[in-house]
Design a protein around this motif. Sequence first.
Motif, PDB file in Angstrom:
ATOM      1  N   ALA A 476       0.816  -1.214   0.000  1.00 22.53           N
ATOM      2  CA  ALA A 476       0.000   0.000   0.000  1.00 22.53           C
ATOM      3  C   ALA A 476       0.848   1.261   0.000  1.00 22.53           C
ATOM      4  O   ALA A 476       0.570   2.213  -0.736  1.00 22.53           O
ATOM      5  CB  ALA A 476      -0.927  -0.006   1.215  1.00 22.53           C
ATOM      6  N   CYS A 477       1.896   1.277   0.810  1.00 19.75           N
ATOM      7  CA  CYS A 477       2.726   2.479   0.917  1.00 19.75           C
ATOM      8  C   CYS A 477       3.521   2.716  -0.364  1.00 19.75           C
ATOM      9  O   CYS A 477       3.650   3.857  -0.815  1.00 19.75           O
ATOM     10  CB  CYS A 477       3.659   2.379   2.113  1.00 19.75           C
ATOM     11  N   ARG A 480       1.083   4.167  -2.677  1.00 20.61           N
ATOM     12  CA  ARG A 480       0.721   5.529  -2.280  1.00 20.61           C
ATOM     13  C   ARG A 480       1.776   6.530  -2.724  1.00 20.61           C
ATOM     14  O   ARG A 480       1.459   7.658  -3.117  1.00 20.61           O
ATOM     15  CB  ARG A 480       0.556   5.571  -0.764  1.00 20.61           C
ATOM     16  N   GLY A 578      -7.088  11.604   5.402  1.00 14.39           N
ATOM     17  CA  GLY A 578      -6.929  10.402   6.210  1.00 14.39           C
ATOM     18  C   GLY A 578      -7.070  10.674   7.688  1.00 14.39           C
ATOM     19  O   GLY A 578      -7.204  11.824   8.125  1.00 14.39           O
ATOM     20  N   ILE A 604      -3.926  -1.345   8.487  1.00  3.77           N
ATOM     21  CA  ILE A 604      -4.357  -0.623   7.291  1.00  3.77           C
ATOM     22  C   ILE A 604      -5.687  -1.154   6.787  1.00  3.77           C
ATOM     23  O   ILE A 604      -5.933  -2.367   6.786  1.00  3.77           O
ATOM     24  CB  ILE A 604      -3.282  -0.689   6.184  1.00  3.77           C
ATOM     25  N   LYS A 608     -10.109   1.611   2.144  1.00  3.86           N
ATOM     26  CA  LYS A 608      -9.923   3.050   2.346  1.00  3.86           C
ATOM     27  C   LYS A 608      -8.688   3.536   1.586  1.00  3.86           C
ATOM     28  O   LYS A 608      -8.698   4.615   0.990  1.00  3.86           O
ATOM     29  CB  LYS A 608      -9.759   3.330   3.841  1.00  3.86           C
ATOM     30  N   GLU A 609      -7.629   2.743   1.584  1.00  7.32           N
ATOM     31  CA  GLU A 609      -6.416   3.101   0.850  1.00  7.32           C
ATOM     32  C   GLU A 609      -6.721   3.300  -0.627  1.00  7.32           C
ATOM     33  O   GLU A 609      -6.276   4.278  -1.250  1.00  7.32           O
ATOM     34  CB  GLU A 609      -5.354   2.016   1.027  1.00  7.32           C
ATOM     35  N   LEU A 612      -8.504   6.490  -1.216  1.00  2.00           N
ATOM     36  CA  LEU A 612      -7.570   7.617  -1.162  1.00  2.00           C
ATOM     37  C   LEU A 612      -6.849   7.773  -2.490  1.00  2.00           C
ATOM     38  O   LEU A 612      -6.703   8.884  -3.007  1.00  2.00           O
ATOM     39  CB  LEU A 612      -6.561   7.411  -0.027  1.00  2.00           C
ATOM     40  N   TRP A 613      -6.406   6.660  -3.069  1.00  3.75           N
ATOM     41  CA  TRP A 613      -5.754   6.706  -4.380  1.00  3.75           C
ATOM     42  C   TRP A 613      -6.690   7.324  -5.419  1.00  3.75           C
ATOM     43  O   TRP A 613      -6.284   8.211  -6.182  1.00  3.75           O
ATOM     44  CB  TRP A 613      -5.373   5.294  -4.832  1.00  3.75           C
ATOM     45  N   GLN A 667      -1.608   4.921   8.755  1.00  5.11           N
ATOM     46  CA  GLN A 667      -1.608   4.611   7.329  1.00  5.11           C
ATOM     47  C   GLN A 667      -2.694   5.390   6.578  1.00  5.11           C
ATOM     48  O   GLN A 667      -3.596   5.973   7.154  1.00  5.11           O
ATOM     49  CB  GLN A 667      -1.790   3.111   7.130  1.00  5.11           C
ATOM     50  N   SER A 668      -2.557   5.353   5.235  1.00  8.71           N
ATOM     51  CA  SER A 668      -3.516   6.003   4.321  1.00  8.71           C
ATOM     52  C   SER A 668      -3.633   7.492   4.586  1.00  8.71           C
ATOM     53  O   SER A 668      -4.729   8.060   4.581  1.00  8.71           O
ATOM     54  CB  SER A 668      -4.894   5.325   4.420  1.00  8.71           C
ATOM     55  N   ILE A 689     -13.333   9.993   2.515  1.00  8.63           N
ATOM     56  CA  ILE A 689     -12.002  10.158   3.087  1.00  8.63           C
ATOM     57  C   ILE A 689     -12.012  11.396   3.984  1.00  8.63           C
ATOM     58  O   ILE A 689     -12.434  12.475   3.558  1.00  8.63           O
ATOM     59  CB  ILE A 689     -10.932  10.322   1.983  1.00  8.63           C
TER      60      ILE A 689
END
Length: 728
Positions: A476-477, A480, A578, A604, A608-609, A612-613, A667-668, A689
């Motif tokens: 995920a990171c 991101r 976030g 995480i 939701k991640e 956010l993207w 996170q996120s 978000i």
Amino acid sequence: MQNLQEILKKHKLTQQEYENIKDILQREPNLLEIGIFSAMWSEHCSYKSSKKYLSGFPTKAPWVIQGPGENAGVIDITGGYSAVFKVESHNHPSFIEPVAGAATGVGGIMRDVFTMGARPVASLDSIRFGRIDRQDDTGKLHRFLLKGVVKGIGGYGNCMGVPTIGGETTFDDCYDGNILVNAFTLGIAKTDEIFYGRAEGIGNPVIYVGSKTGRDGLGGAVMSSDSFDEESKSLRPTVQIGDPFSEKLLLEACLELFKKDLIVGIQDMGAAGLTSSSFEMAGRSGSGMIMHLDKVPMRELGMTPYELMLSESQERMLICAKKGCEKQVLEIFEKWEIDASVIGEVTDTGMMELYWYKERCAYIPIAPITEKAPVLDREIKKPQYLKEVDRDYHPKIDSLKEVFMQMLGSIDIANKSYIYNQYDSMVQANTIVGVGNGDASVIRVKENNTALAMTIFSPITYCYLNPKEGGKIAVACAGRKCVSRGARPLAISDCLNFGNPTNPEVMWQFKEATDGIKEACEKLKTPVVSGNVSLYNQTNDKDIYPTPTIVTVGLNKDVQKVLTSALQKEDSELILFGDLKEDFGGSLIQKLMERKIFGKSPTIDLEKELRLWDLILQANNDNLILSAKAVGKGGIAMALAKMAILGNKGFEVNTGVKPHLLFAESQSLMIVETQNSDLLLKMANKFQISAQILGKVKIDKNIILDSLQLDLDEIGKVYYESFEKCLD
């Protein structure tokens, strides 16, 4: 033949594996055949301990052209072009001989890419050492290792004319006896001109091209499949010596060859050299092969078939050409002053037949050695240490300024210009966002006027505390960081660095981390297209932390909409997307204040991640974002500091949170700069978000972060100068 048990021990083969070899051959093997089985069934080549857990990786998507199983992965990047990429490890060799080990790691991964028909256009590296800020002998050793590894990476990449545009450098006691050197290369090719590592067509010639074979690198694959101890210093002869100038000629010759319809397949001679390349090429096609080893170009006198098959001399390729095209192929390599020799041909027997001056010296069925390597079901056990570290942690801050400055100047955060200034990041003139600019690096693809973002990342402390959650966060990171450049993440390549697989706790870590990676790749739609497993990263019974290194590649279809992390305009607003939480287990502030890692790692929410993207990419497409920064190590305090330093602009921010939450590693989270906050806040609500206006960008050199007031020049000096002072 000498004592059988001594031979098996030297070749890291068990008695059961030896019995399997006899069953396959229906006879006793000779020494050459034992060596071949040993290399092909080594952990490094066969993945016998890890294969069980790799099978569930998502590997397909509409944009995936080639997934795992070839030299590198391939994804479509529109306009008839593809990105070809892979990350690999060269850990053990780099610890034994840092300059040569790192250099040949770079050379090897470049060959994996241009073997597919792609011109390498960008490289990244992930290097990990023990703490170099110590004044003891271990600190001194790792400063030496760091300098050697950087010299090796820079020297090879610079000579090849391939820009090193980004990377990651981390330091932890867990790498005291086993550093990690992971190298990544990406190349560009026309989608209809991808080449594969196959040997098929009865009578088609097998041609050796590249540098002559020597005795360097003998046993490298087997050496990389064992842990270190005090005797490991004697392994220096197993480290290959590279020559980037030879590789540059080989690259240009191969790319010229690919323009003509002369070959069926091509394979890099990487780990296990001529053994792996020949068996894998024939194995993928269900073919057989005859090779005359006395025709292999040799660098040394008195070489034996055993040495020729197992040498890992660098800058070599094996080609399956079309029958009748031998002369044209040889002429191309002669033009580039590269050795080339027809050493065999493809058969339909399914057997590998090796000859030495017309006498057959090995006769091995190909399918069993490539497809039926041992698959081990090793014992797994949840680590005992997790009980000892399972407690909450909330930092107590006496002086916000002291903590802020200590963190900014730490070896984990401070600018690594000492390293990246030794790399040519601008050669080929396509680098848009290079090394040292935070988050992902970006290149322009001039062939279709798009941009590719790429980043390399592993959250080692989270993986130590919770390998499954750490695996998710790694994917995920990394994604991101690409999103913060305005690029949609498309696929990943992974390099899974773990300890000794005979330790049930290590295999539990591996299982959990791979489960996390699978889940994240599935939900974030970033399939695994290539990768590498590096086990036995252990010295004197001390295993490294689980270190699944993830490289994400993302596409921005509009090269004009690439974002950076540098603040842009006075009076623009800063928005935090976030939710900020009490996430301090495995955090940098914990590491600095407590000198140990414990507690619960961040968790995480992958859905939701992804939202956010989608939010960031949509906002960027609508021209609502001026700059963006993914929040990571050191929390929003370090993210804001880097944005200010990179943009040479101050800010005035009032978060309204307790001081310690400025360093939380939830996170996120993403910080963006905008002049359209109303629209962005409405959009954030649509994507569900959380969003908060933090403050404004200032043209002056003052930084105001809640109760903290600092001078931008002061923090810039700490950020840019601390790392090199540590090395000195």
